[in-house]
Write a protein that holds these residues in place. Structure first.
Motif, PDB file in Angstrom:
ATOM      1  N   THR A   1       0.823  -1.078   0.093  1.00 19.32           N
ATOM      2  CA  THR A   1      -0.180  -0.077   0.176  1.00 19.32           C
ATOM      3  C   THR A   1       0.806   1.233  -0.133  1.00 19.32           C
ATOM      4  O   THR A   1       2.069   1.179   0.585  1.00 19.32           O
ATOM      5  N   LEU A   2       0.136   2.400  -0.515  1.00 19.28           N
ATOM      6  CA  LEU A   2       0.858   3.619  -0.406  1.00 19.28           C
ATOM      7  C   LEU A   2      -0.084   4.586   0.216  1.00 19.28           C
ATOM      8  O   LEU A   2      -1.212   4.452   0.355  1.00 19.28           O
ATOM      9  N   GLY A   3       0.462   5.639   0.623  1.00 14.17           N
ATOM     10  CA  GLY A   3      -0.307   6.875   1.304  1.00 14.17           C
ATOM     11  C   GLY A   3      -0.646   7.631   0.411  1.00 14.17           C
ATOM     12  O   GLY A   3      -1.179   8.542   0.530  1.00 14.17           O
ATOM     13  N   TYR A  56       0.441  21.473   3.591  1.00 18.05           N
ATOM     14  CA  TYR A  56      -0.693  20.562   3.865  1.00 18.05           C
ATOM     15  C   TYR A  56      -0.094  19.260   3.563  1.00 18.05           C
ATOM     16  O   TYR A  56       0.503  19.065   2.497  1.00 18.05           O
ATOM     17  N   GLY A  57      -0.484  18.123   4.295  1.00 18.86           N
ATOM     18  CA  GLY A  57       0.140  16.839   3.959  1.00 18.86           C
ATOM     19  C   GLY A  57      -0.973  16.024   3.102  1.00 18.86           C
ATOM     20  O   GLY A  57      -2.255  16.712   2.969  1.00 18.86           O
ATOM     21  N   SER A  58      -0.860  14.669   3.019  1.00 22.68           N
ATOM     22  CA  SER A  58      -1.587  14.056   2.019  1.00 22.68           C
ATOM     23  C   SER A  58      -3.016  13.847   2.633  1.00 22.68           C
ATOM     24  O   SER A  58      -3.865  13.782   1.988  1.00 22.68           O
ATOM     25  N   GLY A  59      -3.249  13.994   3.785  1.00 24.87           N
ATOM     26  CA  GLY A  59      -4.361  13.707   4.418  1.00 24.87           C
ATOM     27  C   GLY A  59      -5.171  14.982   4.834  1.00 24.87           C
ATOM     28  O   GLY A  59      -6.173  15.103   5.114  1.00 24.87           O
ATOM     29  N   GLY A  60      -4.348  16.261   4.110  1.00 26.32           N
ATOM     30  CA  GLY A  60      -5.210  17.542   4.129  1.00 26.32           C
ATOM     31  C   GLY A  60      -4.845  18.232   5.517  1.00 26.32           C
ATOM     32  O   GLY A  60      -5.224  19.451   5.814  1.00 26.32           O
ATOM     33  N   THR A  61      -4.152  17.879   6.467  1.00 24.89           N
ATOM     34  CA  THR A  61      -3.567  18.322   7.497  1.00 24.89           C
ATOM     35  C   THR A  61      -2.522  19.382   7.523  1.00 24.89           C
ATOM     36  O   THR A  61      -1.672  18.808   6.691  1.00 24.89           O
ATOM     37  N   GLU A  62      -2.642  20.447   8.259  1.00 28.55           N
ATOM     38  CA  GLU A  62      -1.561  21.352   8.130  1.00 28.55           C
ATOM     39  C   GLU A  62      -0.399  20.768   8.646  1.00 28.55           C
ATOM     40  O   GLU A  62      -0.295  20.258  10.056  1.00 28.55           O
ATOM     41  N   THR A 112       9.124  24.243   8.296  1.00 29.77           N
ATOM     42  CA  THR A 112       9.157  24.337   9.788  1.00 29.77           C
ATOM     43  C   THR A 112       7.841  23.694  10.372  1.00 29.77           C
ATOM     44  O   THR A 112       6.498  24.094   9.989  1.00 29.77           O
ATOM     45  N   THR A 113       8.195  22.732  11.268  1.00 27.69           N
ATOM     46  CA  THR A 113       7.182  21.820  11.949  1.00 27.69           C
ATOM     47  C   THR A 113       7.059  21.886  13.263  1.00 27.69           C
ATOM     48  O   THR A 113       8.281  22.395  13.881  1.00 27.69           O
ATOM     49  N   SER A 114       6.338  21.526  14.030  1.00 25.73           N
ATOM     50  CA  SER A 114       6.304  21.238  15.467  1.00 25.73           C
ATOM     51  C   SER A 114       7.434  20.388  15.908  1.00 25.73           C
ATOM     52  O   SER A 114       7.768  20.232  16.932  1.00 25.73           O
ATOM     53  N   SER A 115       7.526  19.554  15.258  1.00 28.54           N
ATOM     54  CA  SER A 115       8.746  18.345  15.358  1.00 28.54           C
ATOM     55  C   SER A 115      10.197  18.861  14.674  1.00 28.54           C
ATOM     56  O   SER A 115      10.879  18.266  15.248  1.00 28.54           O
ATOM     57  N   GLY A 116      10.149  20.123  14.193  1.00 35.01           N
ATOM     58  CA  GLY A 116      11.446  20.516  13.755  1.00 35.01           C
ATOM     59  C   GLY A 116      11.492  20.948  12.424  1.00 35.01           C
ATOM     60  O   GLY A 116      10.315  21.131  11.862  1.00 35.01           O
ATOM     61  N   GLY A 149      -4.034  24.202  -0.459  1.00 31.97           N
ATOM     62  CA  GLY A 149      -2.915  25.057  -1.032  1.00 31.97           C
ATOM     63  C   GLY A 149      -1.782  24.173  -1.069  1.00 31.97           C
ATOM     64  O   GLY A 149      -1.720  23.182  -1.823  1.00 31.97           O
ATOM     65  N   VAL A 150      -0.649  24.804  -0.823  1.00 29.37           N
ATOM     66  CA  VAL A 150       0.579  24.022  -0.995  1.00 29.37           C
ATOM     67  C   VAL A 150       0.476  22.711  -0.169  1.00 29.37           C
ATOM     68  O   VAL A 150       0.424  22.549   0.997  1.00 29.37           O
ATOM     69  N   THR A 151       1.014  21.428  -0.910  1.00 28.27           N
ATOM     70  CA  THR A 151       0.901  20.065  -0.495  1.00 28.27           C
ATOM     71  C   THR A 151       2.060  19.468  -0.703  1.00 28.27           C
ATOM     72  O   THR A 151       2.856  19.573  -1.715  1.00 28.27           O
ATOM     73  N   ILE A 152       2.241  18.456   0.208  1.00 30.52           N
ATOM     74  CA  ILE A 152       3.424  17.317   0.154  1.00 30.52           C
ATOM     75  C   ILE A 152       2.695  16.039   0.246  1.00 30.52           C
ATOM     76  O   ILE A 152       1.672  15.997   1.055  1.00 30.52           O
ATOM     77  N   GLY A 153       3.163  14.851  -0.405  1.00 31.29           N
ATOM     78  CA  GLY A 153       2.575  13.678  -0.159  1.00 31.29           C
ATOM     79  C   GLY A 153       2.957  12.979   0.982  1.00 31.29           C
ATOM     80  O   GLY A 153       3.273  11.801   0.838  1.00 31.29           O
ATOM     81  N   LEU A 154       2.923  13.393   2.058  1.00 30.27           N
ATOM     82  CA  LEU A 154       3.333  12.616   3.403  1.00 30.27           C
ATOM     83  C   LEU A 154       2.171  13.046   4.449  1.00 30.27           C
ATOM     84  O   LEU A 154       1.639  14.187   4.123  1.00 30.27           O
ATOM     85  N   THR A 155       1.952  12.140   5.170  1.00 32.67           N
ATOM     86  CA  THR A 155       1.001  12.368   6.359  1.00 32.67           C
ATOM     87  C   THR A 155       1.896  13.115   7.446  1.00 32.67           C
ATOM     88  O   THR A 155       3.091  13.057   7.213  1.00 32.67           O
ATOM     89  N   ALA A 156       1.217  13.725   8.337  1.00 33.12           N
ATOM     90  CA  ALA A 156       1.937  14.217   9.494  1.00 33.12           C
ATOM     91  C   ALA A 156       3.017  13.215  10.164  1.00 33.12           C
ATOM     92  O   ALA A 156       3.893  13.553  10.629  1.00 33.12           O
ATOM     93  N   GLU A 157       2.259  12.001  10.392  1.00 33.13           N
ATOM     94  CA  GLU A 157       2.865  10.789  11.004  1.00 33.13           C
ATOM     95  C   GLU A 157       4.158  10.568  10.282  1.00 33.13           C
ATOM     96  O   GLU A 157       5.285  10.478  10.757  1.00 33.13           O
ATOM     97  N   GLN A 158       4.298  10.565   8.889  1.00 32.63           N
ATOM     98  CA  GLN A 158       5.376  10.267   8.271  1.00 32.63           C
ATOM     99  C   GLN A 158       6.285  11.290   8.283  1.00 32.63           C
ATOM    100  O   GLN A 158       7.660  10.873   8.247  1.00 32.63           O
ATOM    101  N   LEU A 159       5.983  12.670   8.111  1.00 37.73           N
ATOM    102  CA  LEU A 159       7.049  13.893   8.234  1.00 37.73           C
ATOM    103  C   LEU A 159       7.477  13.679   9.467  1.00 37.73           C
ATOM    104  O   LEU A 159       8.832  13.829   9.666  1.00 37.73           O
ATOM    105  N   GLN A 160       6.896  13.313  10.535  1.00 30.99           N
ATOM    106  CA  GLN A 160       7.527  13.491  11.719  1.00 30.99           C
ATOM    107  C   GLN A 160       8.355  12.368  12.158  1.00 30.99           C
ATOM    108  O   GLN A 160       9.461  12.692  12.664  1.00 30.99           O
ATOM    109  N   ALA A 161       7.949  11.321  11.497  1.00 29.08           N
ATOM    110  CA  ALA A 161       8.964  10.104  11.807  1.00 29.08           C
ATOM    111  C   ALA A 161      10.241  10.271  10.734  1.00 29.08           C
ATOM    112  O   ALA A 161      11.449  10.151  11.147  1.00 29.08           O
ATOM    113  N   ALA A 162      10.033  11.168   9.626  1.00 31.30           N
ATOM    114  CA  ALA A 162      11.138  11.164   8.848  1.00 31.30           C
ATOM    115  C   ALA A 162      12.177  12.266   9.518  1.00 31.30           C
ATOM    116  O   ALA A 162      13.281  12.236   9.594  1.00 31.30           O
TER     117      ALA A 162
END
Length: 177
Positions: free
Chosen positions: A83-85, A116-122, A137-141, A156-169
């Protein structure tokens, strides 16, 4: 139709394959079943495409319209298989953005712009952008991503990651103490 091949890691389109080798992988499990010929699904169980080839590090997903190379660590395992996100439409839209990023869109990559992420979350805001990279700049760094990882989305501006994926990265890229 002319097919194009693009590099994606952790759901994010990458400018060069070299970046994929140094980009931190999210805390997702590399999917068993990421093999040539396997069908790839999105989180809702809809077909994204098939794996045209893999070298164990990257896998090329063929949607029928585009071929996109993704890091194997970008895949999860679902009840039907890999699967993919991203949905098929999101992957194809990201690939189209990669192939011709418009000047109009690039003008939106300014300090303070919400991302915004792939799930629409800022996910955060743009700290700075140059011709090749955007610092988010995110709350995680902070995360420095290739400009080609960003595309237009419904909010608006979007990347193909969820908040969880970005935080893990971000977490995996942080220096170990």
């Amino acid at each position: 139709m002319d097919r194009k091949v693009f590099m994606i890691a952790a759901g994010v389109l990458l400018a060069t394959p070299a970046f994929a080798q140094t980009a931190p992988a999210p805390a997702a499990t590399a999917a068993a079943g990421v093999a040539t010929g396997a069908t790839v699904y999105d989180a809702q169980g809809d077909v994204v495409g098939t794996i045209a080839s893999t070298d164990g590090t990257n896998a090329v997903v063929d949607t029928g319209t585009v071929k996109a190379a993704l890091a194997v660590s970008s895949f999860g395992t679902g009840p039907k298989g890999p699967t993919l996100g991203l949905t098929k439409a999101q992957l194809e839209a990201a690939a189209q953005q990669q192939s011709g990023g418009s000047a109009e869109f690039k003008a939106k990559l300014v300090p303070g712009a919400a991302v915004y992420g792939s799930g629409g979350t800022e996910l955060g805001t743009i700290k700075e952008a140059d011709a090749q990279f955007v610092t988010l700049t995110t709350s995680s760094g902070e995360a420095r991503l290739p400009i080609t990882a960003f595309g237009p989305g419904p909010k608006g501006v979007t990347i193909g990651l969820t908040a969880e994926q970005l935080q893990a990265a971000i977490s995996s890229a942080a220096p170990k103490k």
